[in-house]
Design a protein around this motif. Structure first.
Motif, mmCIF file in Angstrom:
data_model
loop_
_atom_site.group_PDB
_atom_site.id
_atom_site.type_symbol
_atom_site.label_atom_id
_atom_site.label_comp_id
_atom_site.label_asym_id
_atom_site.label_seq_id
_atom_site.Cartn_x
_atom_site.Cartn_y
_atom_site.Cartn_z
ATOM 1 N N VAL A 602 0.877 -1.187 -0.097
ATOM 2 C CA VAL A 602 0.019 0.062 0.027
ATOM 3 C C VAL A 602 0.925 1.242 -0.053
ATOM 4 O O VAL A 602 1.724 1.484 1.070
ATOM 5 N N ALA A 603 0.877 1.959 -1.007
ATOM 6 C CA ALA A 603 1.703 3.285 -1.107
ATOM 7 C C ALA A 603 1.068 4.423 -1.999
ATOM 8 O O ALA A 603 0.171 4.117 -2.747
ATOM 9 N N ASP A 604 1.320 5.618 -1.253
ATOM 10 C CA ASP A 604 0.321 6.530 -1.981
ATOM 11 C C ASP A 604 1.002 7.038 -3.337
ATOM 12 O O ASP A 604 0.422 7.448 -3.995
ATOM 13 N N HIS A 605 2.310 6.808 -3.512
ATOM 14 C CA HIS A 605 3.003 7.210 -4.571
ATOM 15 C C HIS A 605 4.084 6.317 -5.184
ATOM 16 O O HIS A 605 4.750 5.532 -4.355
ATOM 17 N N THR A 606 4.097 5.888 -6.605
ATOM 18 C CA THR A 606 4.964 5.091 -6.921
ATOM 19 C C THR A 606 6.046 5.662 -8.049
ATOM 20 O O THR A 606 5.730 6.780 -8.649
ATOM 21 N N ILE A 607 7.273 5.547 -7.817
ATOM 22 C CA ILE A 607 8.243 6.088 -8.379
ATOM 23 C C ILE A 607 9.230 4.913 -9.312
ATOM 24 O O ILE A 607 9.841 4.275 -8.567
ATOM 25 N N PHE A 608 8.941 4.943 -10.677
ATOM 26 C CA PHE A 608 9.372 3.906 -11.198
ATOM 27 C C PHE A 608 10.790 4.438 -12.148
ATOM 28 O O PHE A 608 10.638 5.179 -12.799
ATOM 29 N N THR A 609 11.837 3.574 -11.842
ATOM 30 C CA THR A 609 12.860 4.053 -12.403
ATOM 31 C C THR A 609 13.569 2.793 -13.714
ATOM 32 O O THR A 609 14.518 2.769 -14.266
ATOM 33 N N GLY A 610 12.615 1.737 -13.948
ATOM 34 C CA GLY A 610 12.946 0.878 -14.869
ATOM 35 C C GLY A 610 12.374 1.263 -15.994
ATOM 36 O O GLY A 610 12.127 2.503 -16.467
ATOM 37 N N VAL A 711 2.395 8.447 -10.209
ATOM 38 C CA VAL A 711 3.596 7.528 -10.724
ATOM 39 C C VAL A 711 4.477 8.654 -11.304
ATOM 40 O O VAL A 711 4.077 9.384 -12.391
ATOM 41 N N SER A 712 5.694 8.784 -10.810
ATOM 42 C CA SER A 712 6.738 9.352 -11.416
ATOM 43 C C SER A 712 7.774 8.492 -12.078
ATOM 44 O O SER A 712 8.367 7.445 -11.587
ATOM 45 N N PHE A 713 8.130 8.813 -13.114
ATOM 46 C CA PHE A 713 9.014 7.973 -14.191
ATOM 47 C C PHE A 713 10.362 9.045 -13.958
ATOM 48 O O PHE A 713 10.366 9.972 -14.815
ATOM 49 N N VAL A 714 11.349 8.120 -13.744
ATOM 50 C CA VAL A 714 12.768 9.092 -13.265
ATOM 51 C C VAL A 714 13.828 8.080 -13.712
ATOM 52 O O VAL A 714 13.891 6.965 -13.495
ATOM 53 N N GLY A 715 14.948 8.729 -14.476
ATOM 54 C CA GLY A 715 16.160 7.757 -14.717
ATOM 55 C C GLY A 715 16.075 7.586 -16.282
ATOM 56 O O GLY A 715 15.264 7.826 -17.020
ATOM 57 N N ARG A 716 17.312 6.974 -16.221
ATOM 58 C CA ARG A 716 17.703 6.661 -18.013
ATOM 59 C C ARG A 716 16.686 5.866 -18.370
ATOM 60 O O ARG A 716 16.306 5.963 -19.832
ATOM 61 N N LEU A 717 16.228 4.716 -18.051
ATOM 62 C CA LEU A 717 15.534 3.683 -18.558
ATOM 63 C C LEU A 717 14.189 4.217 -18.493
ATOM 64 O O LEU A 717 13.257 3.928 -19.689
ATOM 65 N N ASP A 726 25.664 12.076 -12.745
ATOM 66 C CA ASP A 726 25.384 13.256 -12.205
ATOM 67 C C ASP A 726 24.030 13.600 -12.853
ATOM 68 O O ASP A 726 23.278 14.515 -11.952
ATOM 69 N N GLN A 727 23.726 13.255 -14.124
ATOM 70 C CA GLN A 727 22.424 13.926 -14.439
ATOM 71 C C GLN A 727 21.433 13.241 -14.110
ATOM 72 O O GLN A 727 20.291 13.772 -13.724
ATOM 73 N N VAL A 728 21.515 12.104 -14.017
ATOM 74 C CA VAL A 728 20.244 10.975 -13.035
ATOM 75 C C VAL A 728 20.201 11.779 -11.677
ATOM 76 O O VAL A 728 18.969 11.908 -11.214
ATOM 77 N N VAL A 729 21.303 12.038 -10.859
ATOM 78 C CA VAL A 729 21.199 12.711 -9.629
ATOM 79 C C VAL A 729 20.416 13.883 -9.782
ATOM 80 O O VAL A 729 19.354 14.101 -9.012
ATOM 81 N N GLY A 730 20.804 14.750 -10.761
ATOM 82 C CA GLY A 730 20.269 16.027 -10.756
ATOM 83 C C GLY A 730 18.719 15.832 -11.127
ATOM 84 O O GLY A 730 17.879 16.600 -10.553
ATOM 85 N N GLN A 731 18.417 14.921 -11.865
ATOM 86 C CA GLN A 731 16.875 14.743 -12.411
ATOM 87 C C GLN A 731 16.183 14.319 -11.096
ATOM 88 O O GLN A 731 15.103 14.678 -10.987
ATOM 89 N N ALA A 732 16.738 13.317 -10.271
ATOM 90 C CA ALA A 732 16.085 12.849 -9.255
ATOM 91 C C ALA A 732 15.854 13.876 -7.990
ATOM 92 O O ALA A 732 14.885 14.100 -7.525
#
Length: 758
Positions: A602-610, A711-717, A726-732
């Motif tokens: 049970v989670a209010d928000h999903t962050i998907f990095t795949g 749902v937030s989609f973050v990261g290269r994939l 560093d760009q992934v860290v900055g995006q996160a």
């Protein structure tokens, strides 16, 4: 050695001396003031080199037997002594490389081979001077620069004028221009002759032995005075009687790497210096008014006149000299050297840890990464424990008091940045080299909360055939090495490239981007084959951004990156991720699939990095990726290649590059571990294949993602882009700010973990 003798017994084994006696023997010469014993081996002059070395070995064994008490530290100043001691077991082996001896006149032909063998076995290597260090640094994983140190107090005695004038110098008129040291092929005898001939009222004083040159070839003029060798204790008295000190070195193979100790010795004696442009003298002392650099006879003469005037006004330049000298004392040098020797001894004594490179997560990770024991109510479910997932987990927990569950299908955290000790105990990157660099102070400051850093500037060489390795990205050194040129300036290199470039009105493809800048020959040599292997496509079928990431330079800077911050996590990436995820509000589940836990959590928000297409069950088809196979090997040698990564552009070689990890990590180890990188079509997704059709497919998935507010989609994939770390860290970090600013993830009472601070 006298400083080491305060804590150890020191025997100085000198070069062997031929004699008329029919047996080999050792002369013992104790020096009580220094507590050092000099050993002078003698051997029959008619013996062969093999007979001599066998006898010297036996003498050394006898010395060890008579002076027992543990394994010795073997300290070599010259490789030629290595054969007589290679059989000895040692507490540690030190190679103190003070000169490039192979460049000296009449150097034994076997010297380079013996030096390579000594370097391979040495636990630590010291070099005397930056030029020599730069020439040797790729040969060993534990090599250290020790620029010339000076016994300041000893030579400062020359300043006050109270030392008695040596008898053989007393009758020489002023002004005096002096030199002390070995007179050999490194001295520019023609320059000395021209100086003396041009100014007969000046007197040149030369103190030191004449070696490897015929005394008959020395310049003989009434104002040149050869006083012969003197003891170290007497040098300040001679220096005291000079007006200016000279370093008239020839610019030849024997002086390419020298870092003359006499520079700081002259300066400590309060004498201004005139030197030819020896690289290390220019680099270390060229900015001091007390040191003049001159490269021609005319400029050398002019500099001598200037320094003669400066000798009468020491107050204008001597304080700056003393500031520099204070940084290079023998006491500081000894302290640092002794620490490195102690580390080498400890390293030999300690058994090497050998965890399995495929150890389960419970053996690899510290217990600060907690299991979630699902199900629990969470504020956020984060899919993926790489950079994007770990940064957001840490920020949501530590910054907003959110309860977070992180899941990853792999049995470890850190994503593709995961590093670990292999079976030999060498820290390796399982998924290929990850070199951290950034221009973002925010990113480097944030990550510095979780790791110490080891400065590291990445360099890459390309194998262009016949064993020739040239810098990548292309720079002036690359052009000169490939074409046998002598381009001396940025402008000359730019003009050369412009003459080969094939300008295009429109740059569409990866091939266009390269050919328009450097021409087809350089494109074929460095880019086409590498790109075809890497992407499985010809550059003419790839987007221009694929090759635009690799610049072309006209200067000599051979660093792969030019970011303001370049470093590696001192304890590795995995340790940094462990510190990042070490928070009581963060739970981690490893080795599980997202689909297996999403219904139970049970989670209010999903962050998907795949992969974004996987999240939507490949509704529109799979997004194309290029994958990689890594073949890891450990070699029974200290070094394989001169830099961390060597590229192989040729299509006849199946892999694209070899990485040697100790360059990246700075680890010292008698073995080395490498990985071969082999691109392939199937396997884990690594690189999005940038083509218009693929981008159009991604846009369809992006539209689906934008319709999911929770749902937030973050990261290269998840965003189908090639990002640096560093760009992934900055995006996160930017994603976290957006989530908190718009109230999607409201700030709760924050529980902070001080243990995450490193």
């Amino acid at each position: 050695m006298s400083r080491f003798a305060k804590g150890r017994r020191v025997f100085f084994f000198e070069e062997p001396i031929p004699c008329d006696h029919h047996r080999a023997y050792l002369e013992h010469h104790p020096f009580p003031e220094q507590d050092v014993t000099a050993l002078r081996p003698r051997y029959p002059h008619w013996w062969s080199a093999a007979e001599r070395d066998k006898a010297l070995s036996s003498l050394l064994d006898m010395l060890m037997a008579q002076n027992g008490g543990g394994l010795p530290v073997l300290w070599f100043y010259a490789p030629m002594m290595y054969p007589i001691a290679r059989h000895l077991e040692a507490a540690a082996i030190v190679y103190d490389c003070m000169d490039e001896l192979s460049a000296f006149r009449s150097a034994p032909p076997e010297l380079p081979v013996l030096e390579a063998e000594l370097i391979e076995r040495a636990d630590v290597v010291f070099t005397g001077g930056r030029s020599l260090y730069e020439a040797k640094r790729a040969l060993h994983d534990n090599i250290h620069l020790f620029a010339s140190s000076v016994d300041v107090a000893h030579f400062q005695r020359a300043r006050d004028g109270k030392l008695p004038e040596p008898a053989d110098q007393a009758g020489i008129p002023h002004p005096r221009f002096g030199f002390f040291g070995v007179v050999d092929e490194r001295m520019d005898l023609d320059l000395v002759r021209q100086v003396a001939a041009s100014r007969p009222e000046w007197h040149v004083v030369v103190v030191g032995p004449i070696v490897k040159i015929d005394p008959a070839n020395l310049p003989r003029l009434p104002n040149i005075h050869y006083l012969g060798p003197k003891s170290y204790d007497d040098l300040p008295a001679y220096l005291s009687g000079w007006d200016v000190a000279l370093m008239p070195f020839a610019l030849n193979d024997a002086t390419t790497f020298i870092s003359p100790t006499k520079t700081p010795e002259y300066l400590a004696g309060g004498r201004p210096v005139v030197s030819t442009p020896i690289a290390d003298v220019v680099r270390h002392y060229g900015e001091l008014a007390g040191v003049a650099i001159a490269g021609t006879p005319d400029t050398f003469l002019a500099a001598c006149a200037d320094q003669l005037a400066r000798a009468r006004d020491v107050g204008s330049w001597l304080p700056a000299v003393d500031t520099v000298l204070a940084q290079g004392s023998w006491d500081k040098t000894f302290k640092r050297m002794a620490g490195l020797v102690d580390e080498a001894i400890e390293g030999r004594a300690m058994p090497i840890a050998r965890p399995s490179s495929l150890a389960p997560a419970s053996l690899v990770f510290r217990p600060t990464v907690r299991s979630s024991n699902c199900p629990k109510p969470y504020d956020a479910l984060i899919v993926g424990a790489g950079f994007a997932g770990a940064v957001l987990a840490e920020r949501l927990a530590a910054g907003s008091g959110q309860r977070v569950l992180v899941v990853d299908r792999r049995p470890h955290i850190a994503g593709n940045a995961y590093d670990h000790l292999d079976a030999a105990g060498i820290l390796v990157h399982r998924y290929g080299p990850h070199i951290f660099h950034t221009n973002s102070a925010d990113v480097s400051t944030y990550l510095s909360r979780f790791t110490r850093w080891r400065p590291y500037e990445h360099r890459v060489l390309a194998d262009v055939g016949a064993g020739k390795l040239l810098p990548m990205p292309i720079n002036r050194t690359t052009l000169n090495g490939l074409y046998g040129l002598s381009l001396g300036t940025d402008e000359e290199a730019a003009a050369f490239l412009q003459g080969r470039a094939e300008p295009l009105t429109t740059i569409r493809t990866a091939e266009d981007a390269v050919v328009s800048q450097v021409g087809r020959d350089l494109y074929e040599t460095f880019f086409r084959g590498y790109t075809r292997k890497q992407w499985g496509l010809d550059p003419s079928d790839l987007d221009r951004t694929v090759t635009q990431r690799v610049p072309t330079r006209t200067g000599l800077d051979d660093r792969y990156f030019q970011d303001t911050f370049q470093a590696m996590p001192a304890d590795g990436y995995t340790r940094m991720f462990e510190a990042m995820l070490d928070h009581p509000l963060i739970d981690v589940e490893l080795g599980v699939e997202y689909r297996d836990v999403c219904d139970a959590v049970v989670a209010d928000h999903t962050i998907f990095t795949g992969p974004i297409d996987e999240y939507f069950d490949f509704r529109f088809g799979r997004l194309p990726y290029r994958s990689l196979e890594f073949r890891h090997e450990t070699l029974n040698r200290r070094r394989l290649q001169p830099v961390g990564v060597v590229n192989y552009p040729s299509e006849s070689v199946p892999y694209t590059r070899i990485t040697e990890y100790k360059h990246l990590t700075g680890q010292s180890h008698p073995q080395t571990s490498i990985s071969y990188e082999i691109p392939q079509a199937e396997g884990d997704p690594y690189y999005p294949i940038l083509r218009p059709a693929n981008q159009a497919l991604y846009k369809r998935y992006e539209a689906l993602a934008q319709a999911l507010p929770n749902v937030s989609f973050v990261g290269r994939l998840a965003t189908y882009r090639y990002y640096n770390m560093d760009q992934v860290v900055g995006q996160a970090l930017a994603t976290y700010r957006r989530l908190t600013e718009r109230g999607t993830m409201p700030v709760k009472t924050v529980v902070r973990s001080t243990s995450a601070m490193v």
